[in-house]
Design an enzyme around this catalytic site. Structure first.
Site, PDB file in Angstrom:
ATOM      1  N   HIS A  86      28.283 -73.967 -37.621  1.00  0.00           N
ATOM      2  CA  HIS A  86      28.005 -74.265 -39.017  1.00  0.00           C
ATOM      3  C   HIS A  86      29.200 -74.008 -39.627  1.00  0.00           C
ATOM      4  O   HIS A  86      29.473 -75.063 -40.380  1.00  0.00           O
ATOM      5  CB  HIS A  86      27.215 -72.963 -39.414  1.00  0.00           C
ATOM      6  N   SER A 105      22.249 -71.665 -32.942  1.00  0.00           N
ATOM      7  CA  SER A 105      21.599 -70.199 -33.578  1.00  0.00           C
ATOM      8  C   SER A 105      21.105 -69.637 -32.386  1.00  0.00           C
ATOM      9  O   SER A 105      21.023 -68.450 -32.093  1.00  0.00           O
ATOM     10  CB  SER A 105      20.987 -70.001 -34.730  1.00  0.00           C
ATOM     11  N   LYS A 117      10.482 -72.623 -37.539  1.00  0.00           N
ATOM     12  CA  LYS A 117      10.883 -71.491 -36.889  1.00  0.00           C
ATOM     13  C   LYS A 117      10.166 -70.323 -37.464  1.00  0.00           C
ATOM     14  O   LYS A 117      10.505 -69.616 -38.605  1.00  0.00           O
ATOM     15  CB  LYS A 117      12.129 -71.297 -37.145  1.00  0.00           C
ATOM     16  N   ARG A 147      25.007 -82.518 -33.543  1.00  0.00           N
ATOM     17  CA  ARG A 147      25.607 -82.452 -32.264  1.00  0.00           C
ATOM     18  C   ARG A 147      25.295 -83.231 -31.205  1.00  0.00           C
ATOM     19  O   ARG A 147      26.266 -83.489 -30.524  1.00  0.00           O
ATOM     20  CB  ARG A 147      25.214 -81.067 -31.762  1.00  0.00           C
TER      21      ARG A 147
END
Ligand code: PNS
Length: 164
Positions: free
Chosen positions: A17, A129, A41, A91
């Site tokens: 990040h 994360s 989430k 990514r």
């Protein structure tokens, strides 16, 4: 003045990040990092305030970067900054599928909102994360995965999680 908005859940912020935020800060005059809720989430490791505090520590060396914690939809928040561009990191192809969908939803809510993508630096393609949370929960070293300034805080929270 060119403004970039870098949104994310940052639970916690990783070096991947930070790489995107740093590169964005070189292209734009001002960068607003938005620590937001991701509805999918449901049980974050850190509260929004804890996540924002870790992001603030991590970006303190970049004078044109500030951190906000908007409540609600990103596309609504972006209306406060006409002409601002949302910048996200990509990514892999799996990121693209998700981001493409998000972009379409955001455009429906705020047709003026533009999103740009920076490809992840090769050395952080594997990093997320969720990987950081997993490693932290097993008590392993987080060097090279998250900013040094926040390593201890993540390790401490992971210990609390283990003892729950
Ligand atoms: O780091 P993440 O979890 O991939 O970031 C996703 C995030 C937080 C940017 C996204 O979930 C978001 O924009 N949340 C705010 C609410 C919103 O606008 N949702 C998208 C429309 S349903």
């Amino acid at each position: 003045m060119r403004i970039a908005i870098c949104p994310g859940s940052f639970d916690p912020i990783t070096l991947g990040h930070l790489n995107i935020i740093r590169r964005t800060s070189r292209i734009f005059d001002e960068v607003i990092v938005c620590v937001m809720k991701n509805a999918s989430k449901t049980s974050p490791m850190f509260t929004v305030e804890e996540r924002a505090a870790m992001v603030r520590k991590s970006v303190s060396k970049y004078p044109n970067v500030r951190v906000e914690t908007p409540d609600g939809l990103l596309a609504e928040y972006a209306k406060n900054f006409p002409g601002a561009v949302v910048v996200k990191g990509l990514r892999a192809a799996s990121d693209f599928d998700y981001e493409f969908q998000m972009n379409l939803i955001n455009k429906k809510i705020n047709p003026e909102m533009e999103t740009m993508f920076l490809t992840s630096s090769e050395k952080y393609t594997f990093l997320s994360s969720s990987i950081v949370r997993e490693i932290a929960k097993y008590g392993s070293d987080l060097t090279g995965l998250v900013p040094d300034e926040i390593k201890e805080e993540i390790a401490k929270k992971a210990t609390e999680w283990r003892e729950r």
